[in-house]
Motif scaffolding. Structure first.
Motif, PDB file in Angstrom:
ATOM      1  N   ARG A 174      43.742  40.517  27.385  1.00 28.54           N
ATOM      2  CA  ARG A 174      44.052  39.515  26.817  1.00 28.54           C
ATOM      3  C   ARG A 174      42.376  38.920  27.141  1.00 28.54           C
ATOM      4  NH1 ARG A 174      48.874  37.332  28.672  1.00 28.54           N
ATOM      5  NH2 ARG A 174      47.285  36.278  30.354  1.00 28.54           N
ATOM      6  N   ALA A 175      42.205  38.713  28.071  1.00 26.87           N
ATOM      7  CA  ALA A 175      40.715  37.942  28.656  1.00 26.87           C
ATOM      8  C   ALA A 175      39.785  38.861  27.656  1.00 26.87           C
ATOM      9  CB  ALA A 175      40.690  37.988  29.824  1.00 26.87           C
ATOM     10  N   THR A 176      39.244  39.858  27.555  1.00 20.57           N
ATOM     11  CA  THR A 176      38.828  40.613  27.079  1.00 20.57           C
ATOM     12  C   THR A 176      38.645  40.916  25.437  1.00 20.57           C
ATOM     13  OG1 THR A 176      38.646  42.567  28.868  1.00 20.57           O
ATOM     14  CG2 THR A 176      38.010  43.628  26.127  1.00 20.57           C
ATOM     15  N   VAL A 177      40.146  40.493  25.461  1.00 24.21           N
ATOM     16  CA  VAL A 177      40.140  40.278  23.517  1.00 24.21           C
ATOM     17  C   VAL A 177      39.332  39.167  23.025  1.00 24.21           C
ATOM     18  CG1 VAL A 177      41.184  40.320  22.005  1.00 24.21           C
ATOM     19  CG2 VAL A 177      41.966  41.804  22.980  1.00 24.21           C
ATOM     20  N   ALA A 178      39.833  37.915  23.803  1.00 26.82           N
ATOM     21  CA  ALA A 178      39.171  36.266  23.463  1.00 26.82           C
ATOM     22  C   ALA A 178      38.529  36.384  23.576  1.00 26.82           C
ATOM     23  CB  ALA A 178      40.340  36.110  24.776  1.00 26.82           C
ATOM     24  N   GLY A 179      37.487  36.777  24.941  1.00 30.57           N
ATOM     25  CA  GLY A 179      36.151  36.869  25.287  1.00 30.57           C
ATOM     26  C   GLY A 179      35.867  37.467  23.840  1.00 30.57           C
ATOM     27  N   LEU A 180      35.667  38.707  23.270  1.00 30.64           N
ATOM     28  CA  LEU A 180      34.799  39.099  22.098  1.00 30.64           C
ATOM     29  C   LEU A 180      35.480  38.095  20.986  1.00 30.64           C
ATOM     30  CD1 LEU A 180      36.666  42.834  22.689  1.00 30.64           C
ATOM     31  CD2 LEU A 180      33.324  41.689  23.346  1.00 30.64           C
ATOM     32  N   GLY A 181      36.640  37.133  20.867  1.00 29.01           N
ATOM     33  CA  GLY A 181      37.345  36.863  19.635  1.00 29.01           C
ATOM     34  C   GLY A 181      36.025  35.266  19.553  1.00 29.01           C
ATOM     35  N   LEU A 182      36.329  34.963  20.599  1.00 32.26           N
ATOM     36  CA  LEU A 182      35.760  33.487  20.144  1.00 32.26           C
ATOM     37  C   LEU A 182      34.078  33.380  20.012  1.00 32.26           C
ATOM     38  CD1 LEU A 182      35.995  30.180  21.025  1.00 32.26           C
ATOM     39  CD2 LEU A 182      35.528  30.061  23.519  1.00 32.26           C
ATOM     40  N   ALA A 183      33.141  35.070  20.808  1.00 33.53           N
ATOM     41  CA  ALA A 183      31.989  35.389  20.876  1.00 33.53           C
ATOM     42  C   ALA A 183      31.607  36.070  18.980  1.00 33.53           C
ATOM     43  CB  ALA A 183      31.417  36.423  22.017  1.00 33.53           C
ATOM     44  N   LEU A 184      32.282  36.154  18.358  1.00 32.67           N
ATOM     45  CA  LEU A 184      32.290  36.910  16.984  1.00 32.67           C
ATOM     46  C   LEU A 184      32.352  35.334  16.111  1.00 32.67           C
ATOM     47  CD1 LEU A 184      34.416  40.000  17.117  1.00 32.67           C
ATOM     48  CD2 LEU A 184      31.986  40.155  16.862  1.00 32.67           C
ATOM     49  N   PHE A 185      33.561  34.155  16.949  1.00 31.60           N
ATOM     50  CA  PHE A 185      33.625  33.633  15.813  1.00 31.60           C
ATOM     51  C   PHE A 185      32.218  32.753  16.029  1.00 31.60           C
ATOM     52  CE2 PHE A 185      33.612  28.718  16.391  1.00 31.60           C
ATOM     53  CZ  PHE A 185      34.183  28.143  15.239  1.00 31.60           C
ATOM     54  N   PHE A 186      31.409  32.568  17.208  1.00 35.63           N
ATOM     55  CA  PHE A 186      30.130  32.049  16.773  1.00 35.63           C
ATOM     56  C   PHE A 186      29.735  32.544  16.047  1.00 35.63           C
ATOM     57  CE2 PHE A 186      32.343  29.780  20.506  1.00 35.63           C
ATOM     58  CZ  PHE A 186      31.632  28.034  20.170  1.00 35.63           C
ATOM     59  N   ALA A 187      29.017  33.979  16.246  1.00 36.49           N
ATOM     60  CA  ALA A 187      28.353  34.942  15.545  1.00 36.49           C
ATOM     61  C   ALA A 187      28.255  34.688  14.428  1.00 36.49           C
ATOM     62  CB  ALA A 187      28.409  36.149  16.157  1.00 36.49           C
ATOM     63  N   ALA A 188      29.710  34.655  13.509  1.00 30.34           N
ATOM     64  CA  ALA A 188      29.983  34.956  12.209  1.00 30.34           C
ATOM     65  C   ALA A 188      29.530  33.334  11.232  1.00 30.34           C
ATOM     66  CB  ALA A 188      31.965  34.882  12.633  1.00 30.34           C
ATOM     67  N   ALA A 206      29.645  32.722  25.308  1.00 33.02           N
ATOM     68  CA  ALA A 206      31.321  32.462  25.158  1.00 33.02           C
ATOM     69  C   ALA A 206      32.297  33.977  25.381  1.00 33.02           C
ATOM     70  CB  ALA A 206      31.561  32.013  23.424  1.00 33.02           C
ATOM     71  N   LEU A 207      30.782  34.583  25.751  1.00 31.52           N
ATOM     72  CA  LEU A 207      31.671  36.086  25.958  1.00 31.52           C
ATOM     73  C   LEU A 207      32.505  35.505  27.631  1.00 31.52           C
ATOM     74  CD1 LEU A 207      29.149  39.135  25.173  1.00 31.52           C
ATOM     75  CD2 LEU A 207      31.277  38.492  24.318  1.00 31.52           C
ATOM     76  N   GLY A 208      32.235  35.130  28.302  1.00 32.08           N
ATOM     77  CA  GLY A 208      32.709  34.622  29.255  1.00 32.08           C
ATOM     78  C   GLY A 208      33.201  33.029  29.707  1.00 32.08           C
ATOM     79  N   ALA A 209      32.895  32.722  28.986  1.00 36.22           N
ATOM     80  CA  ALA A 209      34.329  31.652  28.743  1.00 36.22           C
ATOM     81  C   ALA A 209      35.493  31.956  28.106  1.00 36.22           C
ATOM     82  CB  ALA A 209      32.864  30.195  27.569  1.00 36.22           C
ATOM     83  N   GLY A 210      35.329  32.622  26.817  1.00 34.27           N
ATOM     84  CA  GLY A 210      36.618  33.032  26.216  1.00 34.27           C
ATOM     85  C   GLY A 210      37.163  33.644  26.969  1.00 34.27           C
ATOM     86  N   ALA A 211      36.178  34.549  27.553  1.00 35.22           N
ATOM     87  CA  ALA A 211      36.937  35.324  29.041  1.00 35.22           C
ATOM     88  C   ALA A 211      38.008  34.575  29.939  1.00 35.22           C
ATOM     89  CB  ALA A 211      36.263  36.553  29.494  1.00 35.22           C
ATOM     90  N   LEU A 212      37.672  33.735  30.707  1.00 36.56           N
ATOM     91  CA  LEU A 212      37.944  33.648  31.665  1.00 36.56           C
ATOM     92  C   LEU A 212      38.638  32.172  31.172  1.00 36.56           C
ATOM     93  CD1 LEU A 212      34.837  31.784  33.498  1.00 36.56           C
ATOM     94  CD2 LEU A 212      36.687  33.266  34.185  1.00 36.56           C
TER      95      LEU A 212
END
Length: 269
Positions: A174-188, A206-212
């Motif tokens: 879940r942390a992996t998916v959340a980190g990638l998802g938050l990073a993709l939001f900013f990149a988009a 956001a990769l690290g923040a979203g994972a945490l």
């Protein structure tokens, strides 16, 4: 004729069953003192001084005024709270005492929240990079890869160790998916809005923040993002009202992402 009184039993002080058992002495493990963390602030100041340069310019290796070298072999006074060059007394890096105050505030948050040991290590690792990134983004509006990538990778690996230690694979995935998802939001937003969107550096942070945050649930990253957007909106509104910024001004978002993440932790823990 009076009856003799029965002899009262006299407790023998030497009897083993009359001796009270001694209280076991508990030895409390020594915890690292919070003030000891401030000894690491020269490292944080060094990261700010080295990387707080405009894009396209190499890392700073000395004082901008006199060229005196800046390094960990001679941390004082340039990398101390005074933040002054030892040669010309010009300011070096972040303003005086600000890095120390930010580090102390981060330690205070961890002490108030008291997270489990595994989560504490992961959050402390991320904050070690997030604190200098905060000052770098404020100074030059950039988040260098030399700090964002280790922050995200180390956080992800530490959470993976937590999963192996007993937490199980579910929170780590879940942390992996959340980190990638938050990073993709900013990149988009960068791809769709260009300069009006968030930067790629924000996506890497956001990769690290979203994972945490994702370690604790699917909605927690949304809470951190909402706090960050609210803080940035309030500050932007204040700057517009005081005419210290315009509608076209670009404000760094990295500091608000760090503060929003810490705010979510305080509400969560």
């Amino acid at each position: 004729m009076t009856r003799p009184h029965a002899a009262q039993p006299v407790a023998d002080e030497n009897r083993a069953d009359d001796v009270l058992p001694a209280r076991p002495t508990t030895v409390r493990p020594r915890r690292p003192r919070p003030l000891a963390v401030l000894a690491l602030t020269p490292l944080l100041r060094y990261a700010v001084a080295r990387h707080a340069v405009p894009p396209g310019i190499g890392r700073r290796s000395g004082c901008d005024a006199c060229g005196a070298p800046i390094g960990l072999d001679r941390p004082w006074p340039a990398l101390g709270p005074a933040a002054r060059c030892g040669g010309c007394r010009s300011r070096v890096g972040a303003p005086p005492a600000t890095v120390e105050l930010a580090a102390a505030a981060a330690v205070a948050v961890l002490l108030l929240a008291r997270p489990p040991a595994v989560e504490l290590v992961a959050v402390a690792w991320w904050l070690t990079f997030a604190v200098p990134l905060l000052f770098i983004d404020v100074a030059v509006h950039r988040l260098p890869d030399r700090l964002t990538w280790p922050a995200a990778a180390g956080t992800w690996l530490l959470l993976g160790l937590a999963a192996l230690a007993g937490a199980g694979p579910a929170p780590w995935l879940r942390a992996t998916v959340a980190g990638l998802g938050l990073a993709l939001f900013f990149a988009a937003t960068t791809l769709l809005l260009g300069a009006r969107g968030f930067g790629i550096g924000d996506a890497k942070l956001a990769l690290g923040a979203g994972a945490l945050l994702g370690w604790y649930g699917w909605t927690v990253p949304l809470l951190g993002l909402l706090l960050a957007l609210t803080l940035s909106g309030l500050v932007a509104l204040g700057l517009l009202v005081t005419r210290r910024a315009r509608w076209s001004s670009h404000l760094p978002f990295g500091p608000y992402l760090v503060l929003g993440t810490l705010g979510a932790f305080l509400l969560l823990w």
